[in-house]
Design a protein around this motif. Structure first.
Motif, PDB file in Angstrom:
ATOM      1  N   TYR A 685       0.843  -1.209   0.000  1.00 48.02           N
ATOM      2  CA  TYR A 685       0.000   0.000   0.000  1.00 48.02           C
ATOM      3  C   TYR A 685       0.875   1.254   0.000  1.00 48.02           C
ATOM      4  CZ  TYR A 685      -3.229   3.555   1.779  1.00 48.02           C
ATOM      5  OH  TYR A 685      -3.973   4.704   1.941  1.00 48.02           O
ATOM      6  N   LEU A 686       1.879   1.285   0.876  1.00 46.16           N
ATOM      7  CA  LEU A 686       2.729   2.466   0.981  1.00 46.16           C
ATOM      8  C   LEU A 686       3.592   2.653  -0.261  1.00 46.16           C
ATOM      9  CD1 LEU A 686       3.902   2.168   4.712  1.00 46.16           C
ATOM     10  CD2 LEU A 686       2.237   3.781   3.774  1.00 46.16           C
ATOM     11  N   GLN A 687       4.114   1.558  -0.808  1.00 43.07           N
ATOM     12  CA  GLN A 687       4.924   1.668  -2.022  1.00 43.07           C
ATOM     13  C   GLN A 687       4.115   2.235  -3.173  1.00 43.07           C
ATOM     14  OE1 GLN A 687       6.531  -2.577  -1.467  1.00 43.07           O
ATOM     15  NE2 GLN A 687       8.135  -1.610  -2.731  1.00 43.07           N
ATOM     16  N   SER A 688       2.859   1.863  -3.244  1.00 49.01           N
ATOM     17  CA  SER A 688       2.003   2.351  -4.315  1.00 49.01           C
ATOM     18  C   SER A 688       1.606   3.810  -4.100  1.00 49.01           C
ATOM     19  CB  SER A 688       0.747   1.474  -4.414  1.00 49.01           C
ATOM     20  OG  SER A 688      -0.173   2.011  -5.330  1.00 49.01           O
ATOM     21  N   LYS A 689       1.156   4.144  -2.888  1.00 46.89           N
ATOM     22  CA  LYS A 689       0.618   5.475  -2.613  1.00 46.89           C
ATOM     23  C   LYS A 689       1.686   6.563  -2.609  1.00 46.89           C
ATOM     24  CE  LYS A 689      -3.103   6.328  -1.587  1.00 46.89           C
ATOM     25  NZ  LYS A 689      -4.270   6.769  -2.400  1.00 46.89           N
ATOM     26  N   ARG A 690       2.915   6.205  -2.219  1.00 45.47           N
ATOM     27  CA  ARG A 690       3.926   7.242  -2.141  1.00 45.47           C
ATOM     28  C   ARG A 690       4.259   7.830  -3.507  1.00 45.47           C
ATOM     29  NH1 ARG A 690       9.842   4.370  -1.081  1.00 45.47           N
ATOM     30  NH2 ARG A 690       9.770   2.905  -2.834  1.00 45.47           N
ATOM     31  N   GLU A 691       3.940   7.103  -4.563  1.00 48.57           N
ATOM     32  CA  GLU A 691       4.195   7.612  -5.904  1.00 48.57           C
ATOM     33  C   GLU A 691       3.401   8.886  -6.180  1.00 48.57           C
ATOM     34  OE1 GLU A 691       6.457   6.461  -7.865  1.00 48.57           O
ATOM     35  OE2 GLU A 691       6.977   4.746  -6.583  1.00 48.57           O
ATOM     36  N   SER A 692       2.282   9.046  -5.491  1.00 53.67           N
ATOM     37  CA  SER A 692       1.443  10.228  -5.713  1.00 53.67           C
ATOM     38  C   SER A 692       1.664  11.307  -4.653  1.00 53.67           C
ATOM     39  CB  SER A 692      -0.039   9.824  -5.717  1.00 53.67           C
ATOM     40  OG  SER A 692      -0.402   9.224  -4.475  1.00 53.67           O
ATOM     41  N   ASP A 693       2.685  11.140  -3.829  1.00 57.29           N
ATOM     42  CA  ASP A 693       2.972  12.144  -2.805  1.00 57.29           C
ATOM     43  C   ASP A 693       3.746  13.291  -3.445  1.00 57.29           C
ATOM     44  OD1 ASP A 693       3.638  13.654  -0.625  1.00 57.29           O
ATOM     45  OD2 ASP A 693       4.698  12.072   0.453  1.00 57.29           O
ATOM     46  N   PRO A 694       3.166  14.496  -3.493  1.00 56.68           N
ATOM     47  CA  PRO A 694       3.861  15.628  -4.121  1.00 56.68           C
ATOM     48  C   PRO A 694       5.073  16.090  -3.321  1.00 56.68           C
ATOM     49  CG  PRO A 694       1.832  16.366  -3.079  1.00 56.68           C
ATOM     50  CD  PRO A 694       1.830  14.881  -3.010  1.00 56.68           C
ATOM     51  N   TYR A 695       5.197  15.610  -2.077  1.00 61.98           N
ATOM     52  CA  TYR A 695       6.307  16.039  -1.222  1.00 61.98           C
ATOM     53  C   TYR A 695       7.237  14.887  -0.879  1.00 61.98           C
ATOM     54  CZ  TYR A 695       3.408  20.167  -0.777  1.00 61.98           C
ATOM     55  OH  TYR A 695       2.670  21.286  -1.051  1.00 61.98           O
ATOM     56  N   ARG A 696       7.322  13.935  -1.778  1.00 58.04           N
ATOM     57  CA  ARG A 696       8.207  12.797  -1.521  1.00 58.04           C
ATOM     58  C   ARG A 696       9.672  13.218  -1.575  1.00 58.04           C
ATOM     59  NH1 ARG A 696       8.464   7.174  -5.130  1.00 58.04           N
ATOM     60  NH2 ARG A 696      10.283   6.260  -4.047  1.00 58.04           N
ATOM     61  N   ARG A 697       9.990  14.178  -2.415  1.00 56.22           N
ATOM     62  CA  ARG A 697      11.373  14.618  -2.561  1.00 56.22           C
ATOM     63  C   ARG A 697      11.736  15.633  -1.480  1.00 56.22           C
ATOM     64  NH1 ARG A 697      12.237  16.571  -8.577  1.00 56.22           N
ATOM     65  NH2 ARG A 697      10.506  17.920  -7.901  1.00 56.22           N
ATOM     66  N   VAL A 714       3.977  18.574   6.957  1.00 54.00           N
ATOM     67  CA  VAL A 714       4.035  18.561   5.499  1.00 54.00           C
ATOM     68  C   VAL A 714       2.947  17.629   4.971  1.00 54.00           C
ATOM     69  CG1 VAL A 714       5.474  18.073   3.489  1.00 54.00           C
ATOM     70  CG2 VAL A 714       6.520  18.975   5.595  1.00 54.00           C
ATOM     71  N   PRO A 715       2.136  18.072   4.017  1.00 52.95           N
ATOM     72  CA  PRO A 715       1.079  17.210   3.453  1.00 52.95           C
ATOM     73  C   PRO A 715       1.666  15.990   2.753  1.00 52.95           C
ATOM     74  CG  PRO A 715       0.743  19.520   2.880  1.00 52.95           C
ATOM     75  CD  PRO A 715       2.119  19.417   3.463  1.00 52.95           C
ATOM     76  N   THR A 716       0.797  15.072   2.427  1.00 58.05           N
ATOM     77  CA  THR A 716       1.228  13.857   1.737  1.00 58.05           C
ATOM     78  C   THR A 716       0.147  13.448   0.745  1.00 58.05           C
ATOM     79  OG1 THR A 716       2.071  11.619   2.069  1.00 58.05           O
ATOM     80  CG2 THR A 716       0.278  12.327   3.519  1.00 58.05           C
ATOM     81  N   PHE A 717       0.172  12.198   0.282  1.00 63.82           N
ATOM     82  CA  PHE A 717      -0.810  11.730  -0.691  1.00 63.82           C
ATOM     83  C   PHE A 717      -2.201  11.654  -0.054  1.00 63.82           C
ATOM     84  CE2 PHE A 717       1.399   7.979   1.110  1.00 63.82           C
ATOM     85  CZ  PHE A 717       0.332   7.350   1.746  1.00 63.82           C
ATOM     86  N   GLU A 718      -3.206  11.654  -0.918  1.00 63.95           N
ATOM     87  CA  GLU A 718      -4.576  11.512  -0.440  1.00 63.95           C
ATOM     88  C   GLU A 718      -4.843  10.065  -0.067  1.00 63.95           C
ATOM     89  OE1 GLU A 718      -7.402  12.976  -3.198  1.00 63.95           O
ATOM     90  OE2 GLU A 718      -6.570  15.009  -3.273  1.00 63.95           O
ATOM     91  N   ILE A 719      -5.531   9.865   1.039  1.00 63.48           N
ATOM     92  CA  ILE A 719      -5.831   8.514   1.520  1.00 63.48           C
ATOM     93  C   ILE A 719      -7.049   7.966   0.785  1.00 63.48           C
ATOM     94  CG2 ILE A 719      -6.398   7.127   3.550  1.00 63.48           C
ATOM     95  CD1 ILE A 719      -5.032   9.276   5.245  1.00 63.48           C
TER      96      ILE A 719
END
Length: 719
Positions: A685-697, A714-719
């Motif tokens: 789940y986390l490996q998939s969802k983190r791809e859409s996190d605009p603040y991963r970098r 800091v915001p993250t991906f939508e749940i």
């Protein structure tokens, strides 16, 4: 111990002087209290017996009038029950909560308090050495062990003044006071302390007795322990003067021994002549010694003169000469007995000790003492306990030296960290938080995923079972967030190498793991898991252990669990909730480029791995497969620009009421596979969802915090 017949005088010092003047029938013996101006002291009778009749005449002197004035009339019966507030929240239902009551102890005494209270104690001071217990130490938890503090050169007994409150929560603290004019020789002090130790051991034979000594007091503690190897004694030694022969003060003692006693009054003048400086006043050399002491204690130059004046009262020239001579005899006595010391010993060494080569001495003593550990304080001076930034209670607990019975119990003897201790511990991990901006998710009872830990069960027992990231990098952010957000202490099941070394070598010193032990880590054993779950704790378990934390190339997020369902039936026995979780982000932090398979092919690294592994306790030695007999090594890791850490705690598996059902091995194994599968689902789940996190970098997160504040979430991906 009860403070029987106490009298509380007006003022702010509130010391309970405990005399050792009990007669054979338990009544109070007549004896000099030696503090007629004790209007700010609370005095009480104690169980201490009178010093042997072979002591100096001052010890055996009596003063019934003074006894009547201070204590009032009547007899004082022995009473060893402590009139204190009961402290709860260590074990039992609150075993995972930090509700020990440290909060009101964050304001500690200062060096100024030490000097002010020393003035009170030494004013018109007389009589023999005696024990006192600070009233600040008057509220402790049940079954606390006894701690006897043995002072250094000053002899006042207030050397732990900055630590009284915290030590008083977990110990029954007695301090030895040696009056300024007292001339009791070292051998008689040894008898006094030894008799106290024996008396208290007879009273509580199953409890350890702590001897905390600094400098001269450390020598005294060693000699007492050597004379009583059958008694369970724990030594806490601060800059022991066993190395006095290498001290810059040693030439002074040698000179004293060569001159008649009548000339010793002019010793400072003679020393000036030896230095070729006849312009100094006769007492100036002694002042220089005192100034050297003060320079280690105080950075406040404005207070230096007032402190020096008090110190001159504590150590007048005749007393200083006497104490320097005693240091030499104490050092010789304790060194001659080192071979007989069997006590568990913690040596505290200062890196900037101007009076003794303490770091070097700590290493030397560790070669003689069989159960010895060292803690170094590189930036501190000789008078360690009076310096800022030193916390004796935390040091003892972090070294796993605090116990209330003959054997350390990692569960019942655990003391939760205070908020200040937590802040200090996690100060070292702030950089990880900053660069990884960890984000945590949990699952509510209805299956809804939320950001934060709202879905974590409040009441224990709870068993968290998950994936161990490379080098265990996920631990600090996770444990810290549980403490801050939920006031829950995760009791981690840790590798035994964090608690004991089979032999000395290249593995990190045990001191490097003190913060983990402070936060509740315990050696991973079935017995400790049983105790934790029975105390309704929140327990952290990694079935993959070292194999996952030191995985090979290309094995990110792969579970290496044993085939046996190790923890299921234990959890069911106590109706624990099992919370599966996954963590991702290690591949955004670093990449393994040189793993175990590569290292073992190179003779140099192979020998190094074998040496490291031989120093650590072996786990799962009777098992086969990937997780059995894991070698200790450090893989080659190529750092990356840090990404983000993601944690996901799945819906708990409730084992309540399934104790009998899960006795069946097949059903237990079935649940085990379900838990493992859920951990894998969390990782996916986390490996998939983190791809859409605009603040991963990293740069995106830093830009967001620069705009909204570095304490902002800091915001993250939508749940």
């Amino acid at each position: 111990m009860a403070a029987t017949g106490s009298c509380v005088f007006h003022g702010g010092v509130f010391l309970a002087l405990r005399r050792d003047w009990m007669s054979s029938n338990g009544s109070f013996k007549s004896g000099p209290i030696g503090i007629p101006n004790a209007r700010r002291l609370a005095v009480s009778a104690t169980s201490m017996d009178q010093v042997a009749s072979t002591s100096s005449p001052e010890i055996t002197a009596t003063s019934s009038a003074m006894e009547s004035n201070v204590f009032g009339k009547g007899r004082f019966e022995k009473n060893h029950e402590h009139a204190a507030t009961k402290i709860v929240g260590v074990g039992g239902e609150n075993g995972s909560r930090s509700n020990f009551g440290w909060e009101d102890m964050e304001v500690r005494k200062s060096l100024k308090d030490y000097f002010e209270q020393s003035v009170e104690l030494i004013r018109s001071d007389g009589g023999p050495p005696r024990w006192f217990s600070p009233l600040e130490c008057g509220s402790r938890m049940d079954n606390s062990p006894l701690l006897l503090f043995l002072p250094g050169l000053d002899g006042v007994g207030l050397g732990l003044i900055k630590h009284h409150q915290k030590l008083g929560k977990i110990f029954d603290v007695w301090c030895l006071h040696i009056p300024v004019r007292d001339r009791t020789p070292f051998t008689e002090l040894l008898k006094l302390v030894e008799k106290t130790v024996k008396d208290e051991h007879r009273r509580s034979p199953k409890k350890p007795i702590y001897l905390a000594g600094e400098s001269l007091g450390a020598c005294l503690a060693l000699s007492v322990a050597a004379c009583n190897p059958h008694i369970d004694i724990v030594l806490i030694l601060s800059n022991p003067a066993t190395c006095f022969s290498k001290s810059p003060l040693q030439p002074v003692v040698s000179l004293l021994e060569l001159m008649p006693e009548s000339l010793q009054v002019s010793l400072p003048y003679i020393l000036n002549l030896l230095k070729g400086d006849t312009s100094r006043r006769p007492l100036e050399i002694v002042e220089l010694i005192l100034q050297q002491i003060i320079s280690e204690l105080s950075q406040d130059l404005g207070a230096l003169s007032s402190h020096l004046s008090v110190l001159a009262d504590i150590l007048p020239v005749e007393t200083l000469i006497w104490k320097l001579k005693m240091l030499k005899s104490a050092s010789a006595d304790s060194n001659s007995r080192l071979h007989a010391v069997k006590a568990q010993t913690l040596i505290l060494c200062s890196g900037r000790d101007l009076l003794l080569p303490s770091i070097e001495e700590g290493r030397r003593l560790s070669q003689f003492l069989p159960k010895c550990e060292i803690r170094r304080f590189s930036d501190n001076g000789h008078f360690l306990f009076l310096e800022n930034g030193v916390d004796l209670a935390a040091t003892i607990r972090g070294a796993s030296f605090y116990r209330r019975s003959q054997k350390l119990d990692f569960v019942s003897d655990f003391i939760p960290p205070s908020p200040a201790e937590f802040t200090k511990i996690f100060k070292d991990y702030r950089l990880i938080d900053l660069v990884t901006s960890p984000v945590l998710f949990s699952t509510l009872e209805d299956g809804k995923i939320v950001r934060g830990l709202a879905g974590i069960p409040e009441e224990g027992p709870v068993l968290f079972v998950g994936y161990h990231m490379l080098l265990g990098l996920e631990l600090a952010p996770m444990v810290g967030q549980f403490f801050k957000e939920k006031n829950i202490i995760l009791r981690g099941m840790a590798h035994p190498m964090m608690f004991v070394k089979v032999k000395e070598g290249s593995l990190p010193e045990l001191a490097s793991y003190d913060s983990f032990r402070m936060m509740g880590a315990v050696p991973v054993t079935a017995q400790n898991l049983y105790k934790l779950l029975s105390s309704k704790a929140h327990v952290l378990l990694y079935p993959g252990g070292v194999r996952e934390a030191l995985h090979r190339k290309g094995e990110e997020y792969r579970l290496f669990w044993p085939e046996q369902s190790e923890f299921i039936r234990m959890a069911a026995r106590f109706g624990a909730k099992i919370v599966p979780f996954g963590v991702v982000g290690e591949d955004d932090f670093g990449e393994v480029v040189f793993d175990y398979e590569d290292l073992i092919k190179i003779p140099y690294f192979k020998n190094q791995i074998e040496a490291l592994t031989s120093e650590a306790v072996r786990l799962r030695a009777d098992m086969k497969g990937e997780v059995a007999n894991q070698a200790v090594h450090l893989p080659g890791i190529l750092p990356k620009l840090p990404g983000r850490f993601y944690y996901y705690f799945g819906k708990p598996f409730d084992t309540e009421g399934q104790k009998e059902e899960l006795r069946d091995r097949e059903k237990a194994h079935e649940l085990y596979l379900q838990v493992k599968g859920e951990v894998e689902n969390c990782l996916a789940y986390l490996q998939s969802k983190r791809e859409s996190d605009p603040y991963r970098r990293l740069w995106d997160r830093l830009a967001y915090q620069a705009k909204h504040g570095f304490t902002s979430e800091v915001p993250t991906f939508e749940i």
